[in-house]
Design a protein around this motif. Structure first.
Motif, PDB file in Angstrom:
ATOM      1  N   ILE A  77       9.808   0.669   9.401  1.00  0.00           N
ATOM      2  CA  ILE A  77       9.185   1.542  10.436  1.00  0.00           C
ATOM      3  C   ILE A  77       9.343   1.274  11.933  1.00  0.00           C
ATOM      4  O   ILE A  77       9.712   1.727  12.705  1.00  0.00           O
ATOM      5  CB  ILE A  77       7.707   1.862   9.902  1.00  0.00           C
ATOM      6  N   ALA A  78       9.193  -0.416  12.050  1.00  0.00           N
ATOM      7  CA  ALA A  78       9.322  -0.824  13.379  1.00  0.00           C
ATOM      8  C   ALA A  78      10.835  -0.885  13.731  1.00  0.00           C
ATOM      9  O   ALA A  78      10.980  -0.371  14.889  1.00  0.00           O
ATOM     10  CB  ALA A  78       8.631  -2.242  13.208  1.00  0.00           C
ATOM     11  N   ALA A  79      11.472  -1.051  12.839  1.00  0.00           N
ATOM     12  CA  ALA A  79      13.078  -1.060  13.186  1.00  0.00           C
ATOM     13  C   ALA A  79      13.436   0.503  13.581  1.00  0.00           C
ATOM     14  O   ALA A  79      14.195   0.660  14.549  1.00  0.00           O
ATOM     15  CB  ALA A  79      13.774  -1.459  12.101  1.00  0.00           C
ATOM     16  N   ALA A  80      12.946   1.492  12.688  1.00  0.00           N
ATOM     17  CA  ALA A  80      13.226   2.933  12.937  1.00  0.00           C
ATOM     18  C   ALA A  80      12.851   3.186  14.408  1.00  0.00           C
ATOM     19  O   ALA A  80      13.568   4.057  14.953  1.00  0.00           O
ATOM     20  CB  ALA A  80      12.869   3.796  12.006  1.00  0.00           C
ATOM     21  N   MET A  81      11.535   2.899  14.487  1.00  0.00           N
ATOM     22  CA  MET A  81      10.891   3.230  15.896  1.00  0.00           C
ATOM     23  C   MET A  81      11.623   2.885  17.307  1.00  0.00           C
ATOM     24  O   MET A  81      11.898   3.280  18.159  1.00  0.00           O
ATOM     25  CB  MET A  81       9.458   2.703  15.871  1.00  0.00           C
ATOM     26  N   ALA A  82      11.997   1.345  16.959  1.00  0.00           N
ATOM     27  CA  ALA A  82      12.624   0.513  18.250  1.00  0.00           C
ATOM     28  C   ALA A  82      14.148   0.897  18.280  1.00  0.00           C
ATOM     29  O   ALA A  82      14.787   0.860  19.396  1.00  0.00           O
ATOM     30  CB  ALA A  82      12.323  -0.872  18.057  1.00  0.00           C
ATOM     31  N   LEU A  83      14.797   1.233  17.186  1.00  0.00           N
ATOM     32  CA  LEU A  83      16.179   1.581  17.163  1.00  0.00           C
ATOM     33  C   LEU A  83      16.574   3.042  16.868  1.00  0.00           C
ATOM     34  O   LEU A  83      16.647   3.450  15.706  1.00  0.00           O
ATOM     35  CB  LEU A  83      17.053   0.638  16.413  1.00  0.00           C
ATOM     36  N   PRO A  84      16.223   4.074  17.836  1.00  0.00           N
ATOM     37  CA  PRO A  84      16.282   5.528  17.547  1.00  0.00           C
ATOM     38  C   PRO A  84      17.267   5.833  17.059  1.00  0.00           C
ATOM     39  O   PRO A  84      17.593   7.083  16.328  1.00  0.00           O
ATOM     40  CB  PRO A  84      15.722   6.153  18.990  1.00  0.00           C
ATOM     41  N   ASP A  85      18.499   5.080  17.000  1.00  0.00           N
ATOM     42  CA  ASP A  85      19.654   5.841  16.525  1.00  0.00           C
ATOM     43  C   ASP A  85      20.339   5.158  15.502  1.00  0.00           C
ATOM     44  O   ASP A  85      21.260   5.516  14.872  1.00  0.00           O
ATOM     45  CB  ASP A  85      21.201   5.438  17.639  1.00  0.00           C
ATOM     46  N   ALA A  86      19.164   4.330  15.013  1.00  0.00           N
ATOM     47  CA  ALA A  86      19.712   3.613  13.559  1.00  0.00           C
ATOM     48  C   ALA A  86      19.118   4.428  12.362  1.00  0.00           C
ATOM     49  O   ALA A  86      18.176   5.198  12.634  1.00  0.00           O
ATOM     50  CB  ALA A  86      19.188   2.268  13.569  1.00  0.00           C
ATOM     51  N   HIS A  87      19.845   4.139  11.108  1.00  0.00           N
ATOM     52  CA  HIS A  87      19.297   4.610   9.949  1.00  0.00           C
ATOM     53  C   HIS A  87      18.699   3.225   9.235  1.00  0.00           C
ATOM     54  O   HIS A  87      19.557   2.206   9.383  1.00  0.00           O
ATOM     55  CB  HIS A  87      20.394   5.477   9.129  1.00  0.00           C
ATOM     56  N   VAL A  88      17.858   3.387   8.412  1.00  0.00           N
ATOM     57  CA  VAL A  88      17.226   2.221   8.071  1.00  0.00           C
ATOM     58  C   VAL A  88      17.135   2.513   6.526  1.00  0.00           C
ATOM     59  O   VAL A  88      16.509   3.648   6.194  1.00  0.00           O
ATOM     60  CB  VAL A  88      15.605   2.042   8.542  1.00  0.00           C
ATOM     61  N   TRP A  89      17.631   1.705   5.582  1.00  0.00           N
ATOM     62  CA  TRP A  89      17.405   1.638   4.377  1.00  0.00           C
ATOM     63  C   TRP A  89      16.124   0.523   3.729  1.00  0.00           C
ATOM     64  O   TRP A  89      16.231  -0.604   4.348  1.00  0.00           O
ATOM     65  CB  TRP A  89      18.644   1.286   3.609  1.00  0.00           C
ATOM     66  N   LEU A 106       6.227 -11.065  14.482  1.00  0.00           N
ATOM     67  CA  LEU A 106       7.356 -11.901  15.058  1.00  0.00           C
ATOM     68  C   LEU A 106       8.826 -11.681  14.491  1.00  0.00           C
ATOM     69  O   LEU A 106       9.663 -11.627  15.301  1.00  0.00           O
ATOM     70  CB  LEU A 106       6.872 -13.598  14.990  1.00  0.00           C
ATOM     71  N   LEU A 107       8.639 -11.360  13.092  1.00  0.00           N
ATOM     72  CA  LEU A 107       9.890 -11.004  12.696  1.00  0.00           C
ATOM     73  C   LEU A 107      10.375  -9.814  13.120  1.00  0.00           C
ATOM     74  O   LEU A 107      11.540  -9.805  13.329  1.00  0.00           O
ATOM     75  CB  LEU A 107       9.612 -11.250  11.080  1.00  0.00           C
ATOM     76  N   ALA A 108       9.466  -8.860  13.133  1.00  0.00           N
ATOM     77  CA  ALA A 108      10.017  -7.498  13.599  1.00  0.00           C
ATOM     78  C   ALA A 108      10.419  -7.625  15.107  1.00  0.00           C
ATOM     79  O   ALA A 108      11.519  -7.098  15.118  1.00  0.00           O
ATOM     80  CB  ALA A 108       8.854  -6.720  13.545  1.00  0.00           C
ATOM     81  N   GLU A 109       9.921  -8.331  15.893  1.00  0.00           N
ATOM     82  CA  GLU A 109      10.293  -8.335  17.228  1.00  0.00           C
ATOM     83  C   GLU A 109      11.854  -9.017  17.334  1.00  0.00           C
ATOM     84  O   GLU A 109      12.475  -8.715  18.119  1.00  0.00           O
ATOM     85  CB  GLU A 109       9.374  -9.165  17.963  1.00  0.00           C
ATOM     86  N   ARG A 110      11.776 -10.066  16.466  1.00  0.00           N
ATOM     87  CA  ARG A 110      13.241 -10.912  16.350  1.00  0.00           C
ATOM     88  C   ARG A 110      14.230  -9.957  15.860  1.00  0.00           C
ATOM     89  O   ARG A 110      15.438 -10.154  16.294  1.00  0.00           O
ATOM     90  CB  ARG A 110      13.401 -12.214  15.722  1.00  0.00           C
ATOM     91  N   ALA A 111      13.976  -9.217  14.923  1.00  0.00           N
ATOM     92  CA  ALA A 111      14.989  -8.289  14.143  1.00  0.00           C
ATOM     93  C   ALA A 111      15.256  -7.252  15.344  1.00  0.00           C
ATOM     94  O   ALA A 111      16.489  -7.039  15.501  1.00  0.00           O
ATOM     95  CB  ALA A 111      14.526  -7.679  12.915  1.00  0.00           C
ATOM     96  N   VAL A 112      14.302  -6.645  15.962  1.00  0.00           N
ATOM     97  CA  VAL A 112      14.637  -5.689  16.705  1.00  0.00           C
ATOM     98  C   VAL A 112      15.512  -5.993  18.056  1.00  0.00           C
ATOM     99  O   VAL A 112      16.375  -5.408  18.655  1.00  0.00           O
ATOM    100  CB  VAL A 112      13.048  -4.970  17.356  1.00  0.00           C
TER     101      VAL A 112
END
Ligand SMILES: C[S@@+](CC[C@H](N)C(=O)[O-])C[C@H]1O[C@@H](n2cnc3c(N)ncnc32)[C@H](O)[C@@H]1O
Length: 298
Positions: free
Chosen positions: A128-140, A99-105
């Motif tokens: 990983i969920a953020a990187a997959m759902a936001l293909p132009d984003a960089h994730v630290w 649920l957190l991943a979905e809200r964040a995305v």
């Protein structure tokens, strides 16, 4: 011994040892040994197990009887639409965290976040969920545990997003601040169990999951204090935060975020109706625009 007999014997043994869902776990582990999905086992009920298969099965059943979590024994946990490798180095991702991943995305997409941080990444599931759902984003992704970072790195590489993740070791926001990283979206499922409650946790969690992933300090709020107080050093003006909460922590975390300069604080419940995910964004000093606005992204 046939498949059916081995299953019945293992189920009875796990039940005797107080393992919840003994039949399910006994079947999952036999499926693992035979390389077949659990639900297909009835097709092989009359097949005789080879001695090596039986020995391998008994070894796995003994681990489960010692209350090692099933996911550590199987080595994987599903998260959203992918699977992460898990072992005793990391917390097993929970359904609430989806649920957190979905809200964040959702927040990340709506605000056009191009820079995301996941603090306390563990298996890497959120990063990983953020990187997959936001293909132009960089994730630290940060963690205090080098062991956890090694597994998260492996998961990210296997799932094809390793090139858009940077892993940093250190205390909550400190490695980001030290590296001069500024992000548009900060997500975290931090350790939040009050220390005095650790001893009363289910054996699988208490004795097998990393203590560092659970222990939130005396009142469970240590991580939220660090995140709320330090957010301005790593979050762009107007940037968003999305946090998982422990039971009964919403009011205290809301107050910490408000003190840290966050506005539009919202809470979403989990499947059990418990306030589980808190989102907010950082107030912008007058004249400055937040992420996703025309000024920030011409
Ligand atoms: C509750 S687990 C969450 C793991 C993963 N994000 C998830 O949702 O499944 C918290 C994580 O924070 C890490 N952690 C604990 N204390 C920390 C600290 N002071 N600084 C950075 N990470 C910390 C733990 O090692 C653990 O991986």
């Amino acid at each position: 011994m046939t498949v059916r007999e081995a299953l019945a014997r293992a189920t009875a043994w796990l039940e005797e040892r107080g393992v919840p869902e003994a039949g399910h776990d006994a079947a999952s582990l036999l499926g693992q040994v035979l390389g077949r999905p659990r639900l297909e086992l009835p097709l092989s009920y009359t097949r005789e197990l080879r001695p090596a298969e039986l020995a391998a099965y008994e070894a796995l059943i003994e681990r489960r009887a010692a209350r090692e979590p099933l996911q550590y024994i199987l080595g994987t946990q599903a998260f959203l639409d992918f699977e992460v490798k898990v072992d005793g180095r990391v917390l097993i991702p929970r359904p609430e965290t989806e649920l957190l991943a979905e809200r964040a995305v959702t927040l990340g997409r709506a605000s056009g976040a191009a820079r995301v941080a996941d603090v306390g990444t563990g298996s890497g599931c959120l990063a990983i969920a953020a990187a997959m759902a936001l293909p132009d984003a960089h994730v630290w992704a940060t963690d205090a545990s080098e062991d956890a970072l090694n597994l998260a790195r492996e998961n990210a590489a296997r799932l094809g997003v390793g090139d858009r993740l940077t892993f940093l070791r250190g205390d909550f926001l400190t490695p980001l601040a030290e590296a001069g990283v500024v992000v548009d979206l900060l997500v975290s499922n931090p350790p939040y169990i009050p220390r005095g409650e650790l001893a009363g946790l289910q054996e699988e969690v208490r004795d097998h999951e990393p203590r560092k992933a659970l222990d939130g300090g005396a009142d469970g709020l240590d991580a939220y204090r660090a995140l709320a107080a330090g957010a301005r050093s790593v979050l762009a003006p107007g940037g968003h935060i999305a946090l998982e909460l422990g039971y009964g922590q919403a009011a205290a975390v809301r107050a910490l975020l408000a003190t840290g300069g966050f506005i539009d604080i919202e809470v979403s419940p989990d499947f059990a109706g418990i306030s589980r995910v808190m989102t907010a964004h950082l107030s912008t000093p007058e004249g400055q625009m937040g992420p996703g606005t025309s000024e920030a992204r011409p």
